[in-house]
Motif scaffolding. Structure first.
Motif, PDB file in Angstrom:
ATOM      1  N   VAL A  83     -39.505  49.826 -25.141  1.00  0.00           N
ATOM      2  CA  VAL A  83     -40.799  49.784 -24.404  1.00  0.00           C
ATOM      3  C   VAL A  83     -41.875  49.952 -25.602  1.00  0.00           C
ATOM      4  N   THR A  84     -41.651  51.018 -26.316  1.00  0.00           N
ATOM      5  CA  THR A  84     -42.608  51.289 -27.227  1.00  0.00           C
ATOM      6  C   THR A  84     -42.977  50.066 -28.236  1.00  0.00           C
ATOM      7  N   GLU A  85     -41.946  49.312 -28.589  1.00  0.00           N
ATOM      8  CA  GLU A  85     -42.290  48.184 -29.353  1.00  0.00           C
ATOM      9  C   GLU A  85     -42.901  47.270 -28.666  1.00  0.00           C
ATOM     10  N   ILE A  86     -42.681  47.060 -27.146  1.00  0.00           N
ATOM     11  CA  ILE A  86     -43.362  46.064 -26.480  1.00  0.00           C
ATOM     12  C   ILE A  86     -44.894  46.348 -26.321  1.00  0.00           C
ATOM     13  N   VAL A  87     -45.072  47.700 -25.908  1.00  0.00           N
ATOM     14  CA  VAL A  87     -46.429  48.069 -25.420  1.00  0.00           C
ATOM     15  C   VAL A  87     -47.238  47.804 -26.774  1.00  0.00           C
ATOM     16  N   GLN A  90     -60.026  48.301 -21.658  1.00  0.00           N
ATOM     17  CA  GLN A  90     -59.504  48.994 -20.760  1.00  0.00           C
ATOM     18  C   GLN A  90     -57.859  48.691 -21.142  1.00  0.00           C
ATOM     19  N   LEU A  91     -57.373  47.563 -21.111  1.00  0.00           N
ATOM     20  CA  LEU A  91     -56.072  47.628 -21.574  1.00  0.00           C
ATOM     21  C   LEU A  91     -55.721  48.321 -22.752  1.00  0.00           C
ATOM     22  N   GLY A  92     -56.477  48.422 -23.940  1.00  0.00           N
ATOM     23  CA  GLY A  92     -56.263  49.042 -24.906  1.00  0.00           C
ATOM     24  C   GLY A  92     -56.092  50.774 -24.591  1.00  0.00           C
ATOM     25  N   ARG A  93     -56.775  51.276 -23.824  1.00  0.00           N
ATOM     26  CA  ARG A  93     -56.936  52.586 -23.484  1.00  0.00           C
ATOM     27  C   ARG A  93     -55.506  52.618 -22.587  1.00  0.00           C
ATOM     28  N   ILE A  94     -55.165  51.809 -21.709  1.00  0.00           N
ATOM     29  CA  ILE A  94     -54.008  51.954 -20.797  1.00  0.00           C
ATOM     30  C   ILE A  94     -52.526  51.957 -22.100  1.00  0.00           C
ATOM     31  N   TYR A  95     -52.812  51.067 -22.762  1.00  0.00           N
ATOM     32  CA  TYR A  95     -51.555  50.926 -23.774  1.00  0.00           C
ATOM     33  C   TYR A  95     -51.392  52.316 -24.465  1.00  0.00           C
ATOM     34  N   ARG A  96     -52.453  52.777 -25.087  1.00  0.00           N
ATOM     35  CA  ARG A  96     -52.389  54.001 -25.804  1.00  0.00           C
ATOM     36  C   ARG A  96     -51.985  55.071 -24.943  1.00  0.00           C
ATOM     37  N   PHE A  97     -52.289  55.170 -23.778  1.00  0.00           N
ATOM     38  CA  PHE A  97     -51.993  56.213 -22.772  1.00  0.00           C
ATOM     39  C   PHE A  97     -50.437  55.942 -22.778  1.00  0.00           C
ATOM     40  N   VAL A  98     -49.942  54.797 -22.364  1.00  0.00           N
ATOM     41  CA  VAL A  98     -48.705  54.655 -22.230  1.00  0.00           C
ATOM     42  C   VAL A  98     -47.778  54.758 -23.397  1.00  0.00           C
ATOM     43  N   ALA A 122     -40.915  56.797 -14.337  1.00  0.00           N
ATOM     44  CA  ALA A 122     -41.218  56.191 -13.213  1.00  0.00           C
ATOM     45  C   ALA A 122     -42.490  55.866 -13.021  1.00  0.00           C
ATOM     46  N   LYS A 123     -43.593  56.893 -13.206  1.00  0.00           N
ATOM     47  CA  LYS A 123     -44.915  56.502 -13.136  1.00  0.00           C
ATOM     48  C   LYS A 123     -45.340  55.536 -14.006  1.00  0.00           C
ATOM     49  N   ILE A 124     -44.868  55.466 -15.385  1.00  0.00           N
ATOM     50  CA  ILE A 124     -45.199  54.263 -16.316  1.00  0.00           C
ATOM     51  C   ILE A 124     -44.846  52.778 -15.771  1.00  0.00           C
ATOM     52  N   ALA A 155     -58.275  47.159  -8.247  1.00  0.00           N
ATOM     53  CA  ALA A 155     -57.262  47.234  -7.179  1.00  0.00           C
ATOM     54  C   ALA A 155     -56.319  48.197  -7.356  1.00  0.00           C
ATOM     55  N   ALA A 156     -55.782  48.145  -8.697  1.00  0.00           N
ATOM     56  CA  ALA A 156     -54.619  49.255  -8.783  1.00  0.00           C
ATOM     57  C   ALA A 156     -55.035  50.602  -9.221  1.00  0.00           C
ATOM     58  N   GLY A 157     -56.510  50.741  -8.960  1.00  0.00           N
ATOM     59  CA  GLY A 157     -57.121  52.012  -9.185  1.00  0.00           C
ATOM     60  C   GLY A 157     -57.354  52.512 -10.668  1.00  0.00           C
ATOM     61  N   PHE A 158     -57.288  51.234 -11.596  1.00  0.00           N
ATOM     62  CA  PHE A 158     -57.763  51.603 -12.973  1.00  0.00           C
ATOM     63  C   PHE A 158     -59.165  51.571 -13.201  1.00  0.00           C
ATOM     64  N   ARG A 159     -59.482  52.971 -13.500  1.00  0.00           N
ATOM     65  CA  ARG A 159     -60.837  52.966 -14.059  1.00  0.00           C
ATOM     66  C   ARG A 159     -60.843  53.768 -15.598  1.00  0.00           C
ATOM     67  N   LEU A 160     -61.777  53.491 -16.103  1.00  0.00           N
ATOM     68  CA  LEU A 160     -61.925  53.956 -17.456  1.00  0.00           C
ATOM     69  C   LEU A 160     -61.519  55.370 -17.701  1.00  0.00           C
ATOM     70  N   ASP A 161     -61.820  56.205 -16.620  1.00  0.00           N
ATOM     71  CA  ASP A 161     -61.446  57.689 -16.825  1.00  0.00           C
ATOM     72  C   ASP A 161     -60.037  58.155 -16.084  1.00  0.00           C
ATOM     73  N   VAL A 162     -59.572  57.301 -15.439  1.00  0.00           N
ATOM     74  CA  VAL A 162     -58.498  57.737 -14.632  1.00  0.00           C
ATOM     75  C   VAL A 162     -57.363  58.040 -15.394  1.00  0.00           C
ATOM     76  N   HIS A 163     -57.058  57.734 -16.606  1.00  0.00           N
ATOM     77  CA  HIS A 163     -55.880  57.788 -17.406  1.00  0.00           C
ATOM     78  C   HIS A 163     -56.035  58.522 -18.788  1.00  0.00           C
ATOM     79  N   ALA A 164     -57.181  59.049 -18.861  1.00  0.00           N
ATOM     80  CA  ALA A 164     -57.602  59.726 -19.924  1.00  0.00           C
ATOM     81  C   ALA A 164     -56.717  60.972 -20.425  1.00  0.00           C
ATOM     82  N   ALA A 165     -56.298  61.496 -19.089  1.00  0.00           N
ATOM     83  CA  ALA A 165     -55.306  62.764 -19.495  1.00  0.00           C
ATOM     84  C   ALA A 165     -54.141  62.646 -20.588  1.00  0.00           C
TER      85      ALA A 165
END
Length: 138
Positions: free
Chosen positions: A42-46, A64-72, A89-91, A128-138
């Motif tokens: 999964v790490t290689e794919i992301v 946005q995708l870059g932020r999500i991928y780095r978070f993942v 499961a959350k990922i 629609a999936a709830g992705f905002r630039l600040d949602v997954h910054a944690a």
């Protein structure tokens, strides 16, 4: 006949989701080697998805995708170290709407849609999936 780039992205998402599902199963069976192997896939794919982003031309979507991928990627390290099935499961829950967005884009590409409408599709799906630039910054 070669696969469309969007088809390849969908296939990568599907493989990541399958591998994370297998990692969760390995965690439940306390199979450390299998867990590590699956999380590494999964790490290689992301990582591949992240590296393929066109930050020059990709605009807001690439950003946005870059932020999500780095978070993942950061979460995957934690998930592997702590054998965190719930985190995995959350990922999966994070990847599924992204995969669905790319599936829709791929379908539109097959029908000859232009890039602007495909970008609008991805952004709409992300919102629609709830992705905002600040949602997954944690």
């Amino acid at each position: 006949k070669r696969a469309r780039p969007t088809q390849v992205v969908v296939m990568l998402y599907n493989e990541a989701i399958l591998s994370l599902t297998a990692a969760i199963k390995a965690m439940q069976q306390n199979d450390i080697e299998e867990r590590c192997n699956r999380v590494n896939v999964v790490t290689e794919i992301v990582g591949t998805l992240h590296m393929s982003l066109d930050m020059e031309k990709g605009g807001e979507i690439a950003d946005q995708l870059g932020r999500i991928y780095r978070f993942v990627l950061a979460q995957l390290i934690r998930i592997n170290i702590h054998s965190d099935a719930e985190g995995a499961a959350k990922i999966i829950d994070l990847l599924k709407p992204l995969r669905d967005a790319w599936q829709e884009v791929d379908q539109r590409m097959a029908e000859g849609a232009d890039e602007a409408s495909m970008e609008a599709t991805i952004l709409r799906r992300l919102e629609a999936a709830g992705f905002r630039l600040d949602v997954h910054a944690a």
